[in-house]
Enzyme design. Structure first.
Site, short mmCIF file in Angstrom:
data_model
loop_
_atom_site.label_atom_id
_atom_site.label_comp_id
_atom_site.label_asym_id
_atom_site.label_seq_id
_atom_site.Cartn_x
_atom_site.Cartn_y
_atom_site.Cartn_z
N LYS A 91 0.86 -1.18 0.00
CA LYS A 91 0.00 0.00 0.00
C LYS A 91 0.90 1.24 0.00
O LYS A 91 2.01 1.21 0.53
CB LYS A 91 -0.90 0.02 1.24
CG LYS A 91 -2.17 0.83 1.08
CD LYS A 91 -3.23 0.06 0.31
CE LYS A 91 -4.58 0.78 0.33
NZ LYS A 91 -5.64 -0.02 -0.28
N GLY A 191 -21.43 5.99 4.38
CA GLY A 191 -20.54 6.33 3.28
C GLY A 191 -21.11 5.88 1.95
O GLY A 191 -21.14 4.69 1.67
N VAL A 192 -21.60 6.82 1.15
CA VAL A 192 -22.21 6.47 -0.14
C VAL A 192 -21.46 7.14 -1.28
O VAL A 192 -22.04 7.71 -2.19
CB VAL A 192 -23.72 6.82 -0.17
CG1 VAL A 192 -24.52 5.84 0.67
CG2 VAL A 192 -23.97 8.26 0.29
N GLY A 193 -20.14 7.04 -1.20
CA GLY A 193 -19.29 7.59 -2.25
C GLY A 193 -18.99 6.57 -3.31
O GLY A 193 -19.88 5.97 -3.90
N LYS A 194 -17.69 6.34 -3.55
CA LYS A 194 -17.23 5.47 -4.63
C LYS A 194 -17.94 4.12 -4.65
O LYS A 194 -18.45 3.68 -5.67
CB LYS A 194 -15.73 5.21 -4.48
CG LYS A 194 -14.82 6.23 -5.13
CD LYS A 194 -13.38 5.75 -4.99
CE LYS A 194 -12.42 6.67 -5.70
NZ LYS A 194 -11.03 6.16 -5.61
N VAL A 195 -17.94 3.44 -3.51
CA VAL A 195 -18.50 2.09 -3.44
C VAL A 195 -19.94 2.10 -2.94
O VAL A 195 -20.80 1.39 -3.47
CB VAL A 195 -17.65 1.20 -2.51
CG1 VAL A 195 -18.27 -0.19 -2.35
CG2 VAL A 195 -16.22 1.08 -3.05
N GLY A 196 -20.22 2.92 -1.95
CA GLY A 196 -21.52 2.90 -1.30
C GLY A 196 -22.69 3.13 -2.23
O GLY A 196 -23.74 2.49 -2.10
N HIS A 197 -22.53 4.01 -3.22
CA HIS A 197 -23.68 4.29 -4.10
C HIS A 197 -23.98 3.10 -5.01
O HIS A 197 -25.13 2.84 -5.34
CB HIS A 197 -23.46 5.58 -4.88
CG HIS A 197 -22.63 5.48 -6.11
ND1 HIS A 197 -21.26 5.52 -6.06
CD2 HIS A 197 -22.97 5.35 -7.42
CE1 HIS A 197 -20.79 5.43 -7.29
NE2 HIS A 197 -21.79 5.31 -8.13
#
Length: 368
Positions: A91, A191-197
């Protein structure tokens, strides 16, 4: 300064002596001209070149950045092992606010540092970095995935990350309730950003009731506009975890979501989300088990994205990747079965399986 568990510690002690250490290599990178300050951590290459994303984040200090890189790299070793990939764990973190300091020159400088490792580390997107950024990094480094289709890449890996988490939810439902369907279940997503949405789309398509929260009002607004029925929003995560009748809680933002306080407040009976490193410290997995809360290990269910970026190295095929990500359902069920057999929490069972695969690979190398 703190180590990856949050306890005061010296970075070198963490690296060489703690249970959370054991990393093969840590590289500190600086390019004064562009302002780049970065940390690249390689935890293990037993299974193959280390693979993991680049996080771009305004850490409070350099020690916090190093600790995060170490922790995230270790998590990638376990994630890649459980996903059945021929990759170890690595990482990178870039220190700073991407909204303020991210430039083409900085990304190119970062790409040169990754390239200097000669393929021991393969990078991709993470928090604060996007497909367009990987296109820039790839101009200096061929060991870059998560690029745009126009540049020979697979595009946004969050699509399959969400699909994998959805499969983990289905496996949790099968294990706990004897039926994988999520219709009628109430799922809370932080969290509804990149993955959440994307996760919301899967859940609504199956008929689940969804409750969301996000620190960004615009992200919440987009979800509510797209789903005027079946989705509601609450003010914050503290409210979300206390929603009455919640079946599944999905942490999909930054790590450390499961700590002493949140575990005691949770109303959900399943935790299955996309965030990395959800357990704030060792022992939280036992606290969840003691409360009768089924925990689907984060690095198992959120592996869809890394499956996608790994496939990109060999010529991306979406259907092939989706078929591999669908197997997260079976892997999650196998972990629950192992946990029951060994009398341990699912997180410990997943660790045992991943560690065995890495140990077997290392032993095979020594035997050559």
């Amino acid at each position: 300064m703190t180590d990856v568990t949050g306890a005061p510690a010296d970075v070198l002690h963490t690296l060489f002596h703690s249970d959370q250490g054991g990393h093969e290599q840590v590289v500190l990178c600086q390019d004064r001209a562009s302002g780049l300050k970065a940390v690249i951590a390689l935890h293990s290459t037993a299974l193959g070149p280390a693979l993991g994303g680049t996080r771009f984040y305004p850490y409070a200090n350099e020690a916090e950045a190093v600790a995060d890189a170490l922790n995230l790299a270790r998590g990638m070793s376990y994630k890649n092992a459980m996903a059945g990939l021929d990759h170890g764990g690595g990482k990178a973190v870039i220190i700073g606010d991407p909204e303020r300091i991210k430039t083409e020159e900085l990304l190119l400088a970062y790409g040169r540092f990754v390239a200097s490792l000669g393929g021991r580390y393969v990078t991709a997107c993470d928090v604060g970095t996007y497909v367009a950024d990987m296109d820039v990094v790839a101009r200096e480094c061929r060991w870059t995935t998560g690029r745009s289709p126009e540049n020979g890449g697979a595009g946004d890996s969050s699509v399959l990350t969400a699909f994998g988490v959805y499969q983990g939810m289905r496996a949790s439902a099968q294990h706990l309730w004897g039926d994988p369907t999520l219709r009628g279940r109430k799922v809370g997503i932080a969290g509804v950003g990149k993955v959440g949405h994307h996760l919301v789309e899967h859940l609504r398509a199956e008929g689940a009731e969804v409750v969301i929260t996000d620190v960004r009002e615009d992200a919440v607004g987009r979800i509510l506009a797209a789903h005027p029925e079946g989705v509601t929003a609450v003010a914050d995560t503290a409210t979300l975890i206390r929603v009455e009748g919640l079946d599944i809680y999905a942490p999909c933002a930054l790590g450390g979501a499961l700590n002493d306080d949140t575990v005691q407040a949770l109303t959900a009976t399943v935790v299955c989300g996309a965030a990395n490193n959800q357990l704030a410290h060792p022992g939280v997995e036992k606290d969840l088990a003691d409360r009768g809360i089924l925990y689907a290990p984060d690095y198992v269910v959120n592996a869809g994205g890394v499956i996608q970026v790994a496939d990109e190295l060999h010529g991306f095929d979406f259907d092939r990747c989706k078929a591999k990500a669908a197997k997260i359902y079976d892997t999650t069920l196998a972990i629950f079965a192992r946990a029951k057999e060994d009398g341990i929490p699912p997180a410990a069972a997943a660790d045992r399986i991943a560690e065995q695969r890495m140990q077997d690979a290392a032993a095979a190398r020594r035997a050559l």
